[in-house]
Scaffold this motif. Structure first.
Motif, short mmCIF file in Angstrom:
data_model
loop_
_atom_site.label_atom_id
_atom_site.label_comp_id
_atom_site.label_asym_id
_atom_site.label_seq_id
_atom_site.Cartn_x
_atom_site.Cartn_y
_atom_site.Cartn_z
N UNK A 6 0.82 -1.20 0.00
CA UNK A 6 0.00 0.00 0.00
C UNK A 6 0.86 1.26 0.00
N UNK A 7 1.95 1.24 0.74
CA UNK A 7 2.85 2.39 0.77
C UNK A 7 3.52 2.59 -0.59
N UNK A 8 3.93 1.51 -1.22
CA UNK A 8 4.55 1.61 -2.55
C UNK A 8 3.56 2.15 -3.56
N UNK A 9 2.31 1.67 -3.51
CA UNK A 9 1.27 2.15 -4.43
C UNK A 9 0.99 3.63 -4.19
N UNK A 10 0.95 4.05 -2.93
CA UNK A 10 0.69 5.46 -2.62
C UNK A 10 1.82 6.34 -3.10
N UNK A 11 3.05 5.91 -2.93
CA UNK A 11 4.21 6.69 -3.39
C UNK A 11 4.20 6.79 -4.92
N UNK A 12 3.90 5.68 -5.57
CA UNK A 12 3.86 5.69 -7.04
C UNK A 12 2.76 6.62 -7.54
N UNK A 13 1.60 6.62 -6.87
CA UNK A 13 0.51 7.50 -7.27
C UNK A 13 0.88 8.96 -7.06
N UNK A 14 1.53 9.27 -5.96
CA UNK A 14 1.91 10.65 -5.67
C UNK A 14 3.04 11.13 -6.58
N UNK A 15 3.83 10.21 -7.11
CA UNK A 15 4.95 10.58 -7.97
C UNK A 15 4.51 10.92 -9.39
N UNK A 16 3.25 10.61 -9.75
CA UNK A 16 2.77 10.94 -11.09
C UNK A 16 2.71 12.46 -11.26
N UNK A 17 3.03 12.96 -12.45
CA UNK A 17 2.92 14.40 -12.69
C UNK A 17 1.46 14.84 -12.56
N UNK A 18 1.26 16.07 -12.15
CA UNK A 18 -0.11 16.56 -11.99
C UNK A 18 -0.78 16.63 -13.35
#
Length: 137
Positions: A6-18
């Motif tokens: 879940x942490x990895x998925x959250x970090x990957x989601x937040x790393x996407x460009x706006x």
């Protein structure tokens, strides 16, 4: 272990460009790889795409490249052709935006004239040296 994923998925989601969504890339890819309804217009679009260099690959045309930039440029060419712009207008707009390097056939003028003039000048010098050597013999 589940928390780690879940942490990895959250970090990957937040790393996407706006503003990035899968729908945007799917839309670009669909128009980039879909032929225009008018066969004559599609032929003009393909001819234009063959004459434009992929800025990512640099050795392929945007018609041949699978790079994301080439996909976006194919989408741009087809959507502008569909809107009624001429291939020459699209080419000029791309040259203004990206420079002469994008075209496989840059126009002679401005900064490119030495590319055409220097070889002709060298041939004239070689011809003059050849004639001079023949007269001495």
């Amino acid at each position: 272990m589940r928390r780690l994923w879940l942490m990895i998925a959250a970090i990957a989601f937040l790393a996407l460009p706006s503003g990035y969504t899968a729908a945007q890339t799917a839309d670009s890819a669909s128009m980039a790889n879909t032929q225009l309804a008018d066969p004559a217009q599609e032929a003009e679009a393909k001819e234009l795409m063959e004459s434009l260099r992929c800025l990512t690959c640099q050795s392929q045309s945007i018609a041949d490249s699978d790079a994301e930039m080439a996909v976006d440029m194919r989408h741009l060419v087809r959507s502008r052709m569909q809107a009624g712009e001429s291939p020459e207008d699209i080419r000029q707009w791309l040259i203004e935006r990206y420079g002469d390097y994008i075209s496989y056939a840059p126009e002679a003028g401005g900064i490119t004239w030495p590319l055409y003039a220097i070889p002709a000048f060298l041939v004239l010098i070689a011809l003059g040296l050849f004639v001079r050597r023949l007269r001495r013999s």
